[in-house]
Design an enzyme around this catalytic site. Structure first.
Site, PDB file in Angstrom:
ATOM      1  N   GLY A 152      -3.858 -52.674  12.001  1.00  0.00           N
ATOM      2  CA  GLY A 152      -4.257 -52.106  13.234  1.00  0.00           C
ATOM      3  C   GLY A 152      -3.956 -53.415  14.150  1.00  0.00           C
TER       4      GLY A 152
ATOM      5  N   GLN B 203      -5.001 -58.164  22.039  1.00  0.00           N
ATOM      6  CA  GLN B 203      -4.639 -59.060  20.843  1.00  0.00           C
ATOM      7  C   GLN B 203      -3.490 -59.776  20.916  1.00  0.00           C
ATOM      8  OE1 GLN B 203      -6.078 -56.448  17.235  1.00  0.00           O
ATOM      9  NE2 GLN B 203      -5.997 -58.393  16.553  1.00  0.00           N
TER      10      GLN B 203
ATOM     11  N   CYS C 120      -9.290 -59.537  10.528  1.00  0.00           N
ATOM     12  CA  CYS C 120      -8.616 -59.503  11.772  1.00  0.00           C
ATOM     13  C   CYS C 120      -7.635 -60.390  11.874  1.00  0.00           C
ATOM     14  CB  CYS C 120      -9.942 -59.602  12.754  1.00  0.00           C
ATOM     15  SG  CYS C 120      -9.112 -59.147  14.424  1.00  0.00           S
ATOM     16  N   LEU C 121      -6.514 -59.755  12.528  1.00  0.00           N
ATOM     17  CA  LEU C 121      -5.465 -60.656  12.489  1.00  0.00           C
ATOM     18  C   LEU C 121      -5.570 -61.733  13.666  1.00  0.00           C
ATOM     19  CD1 LEU C 121      -2.694 -57.979  12.913  1.00  0.00           C
ATOM     20  CD2 LEU C 121      -2.966 -59.639  10.922  1.00  0.00           C
TER      21      LEU C 121
ATOM     22  N   HIS D  96     -12.637 -50.549  14.595  1.00  0.00           N
ATOM     23  CA  HIS D  96     -12.224 -52.000  14.738  1.00  0.00           C
ATOM     24  C   HIS D  96     -11.431 -52.176  15.959  1.00  0.00           C
ATOM     25  CE1 HIS D  96     -11.140 -56.035  12.849  1.00  0.00           C
ATOM     26  NE2 HIS D  96     -10.382 -55.811  13.860  1.00  0.00           N
ATOM     27  N   GLU D  97     -10.301 -51.358  16.087  1.00  0.00           N
ATOM     28  CA  GLU D  97      -9.275 -51.446  17.024  1.00  0.00           C
ATOM     29  C   GLU D  97      -9.928 -51.159  18.466  1.00  0.00           C
ATOM     30  OE1 GLU D  97      -6.791 -53.547  16.692  1.00  0.00           O
ATOM     31  OE2 GLU D  97      -7.085 -53.234  14.277  1.00  0.00           O
TER      32      GLU D  97
ATOM     33  N   HIS E  41     -11.869 -53.920  19.920  1.00  0.00           N
ATOM     34  CA  HIS E  41     -11.306 -54.652  20.591  1.00  0.00           C
ATOM     35  C   HIS E  41     -11.228 -54.586  22.098  1.00  0.00           C
ATOM     36  CE1 HIS E  41      -9.856 -57.924  17.919  1.00  0.00           C
ATOM     37  NE2 HIS E  41      -9.504 -56.761  16.907  1.00  0.00           N
TER      38      HIS E  41
END
Length: 154
Positions: free
Chosen positions: A46, A51, A88-89, A130-131, A134
């Site tokens: 995701g 991000q 997380c990226l 999660h997204e 963000h």
């Protein structure tokens, strides 16, 4: 399409609230395509627009069942609770146990502004939460119950 730079922990944009998308044009389609390519290149499941430095409510997710694009997503139903390890990226090398709903329903718009609804369970529910976090300036480390060591592979 292009691979965009993923903002890392400490970048102030990750803590800001994203704005609603009101224009559905070629720029939005390019953003969605770039985000999908960036997510795949980074081996993620995701990615949210903040991000990649864009404060718009745009999310892409692929947990292995095909690409999901969500504009202005909002969780309208959640059920159950599961504690699983997340990463997380934007925070490479950090993993932690996070409690998330086992099942969620999300309403959103597609890339053309059409209303859609998606239901997710397990990993998809986790990725959706999660997204969407963000988009509200919330990072998974804010919800960690216990940090864990990442797998030794890669």
């Amino acid at each position: 399409m292009a691979i965009r730079n993923i903002r890392k922990y400490g970048d102030e944009i990750l803590r800001k609230k994203a704005r609603d998308v009101t224009v559905f044009d070629d720029n939005l389609k390019t953003l969605l395509e770039d985000m999908a390519e960036t997510m795949k290149d980074a081996n993620g499941v995701g990615l949210a627009a903040p991000q990649v430095g864009i404060l718009k409510k745009v999310v892409v997710i692929d947990v292995g069942n095909g690409l999901i694009e969500l504009i202005n997503p909002e969780i309208v139903f959640e059920e159950g609770e599961v504690v699983e390890v997340e990463g997380c990226l934007s925070i490479p090398g950090v993993n932690g146990e996070v409690a998330r709903p086992q099942k969620v329903k999300v309403k959103a718009l597609d890339r053309n502004g059409k209303k859609i609804e998606i239901e997710g369970e397990d990993l998809l529910a986790r990725a959706l939460c999660h997204e969407i976090d963000h988009l509200n300036g919330i990072l998974f480390v804010d919800k960690v119950i216990k940090f864990v060591k990442p797998d030794s592979e890669g």
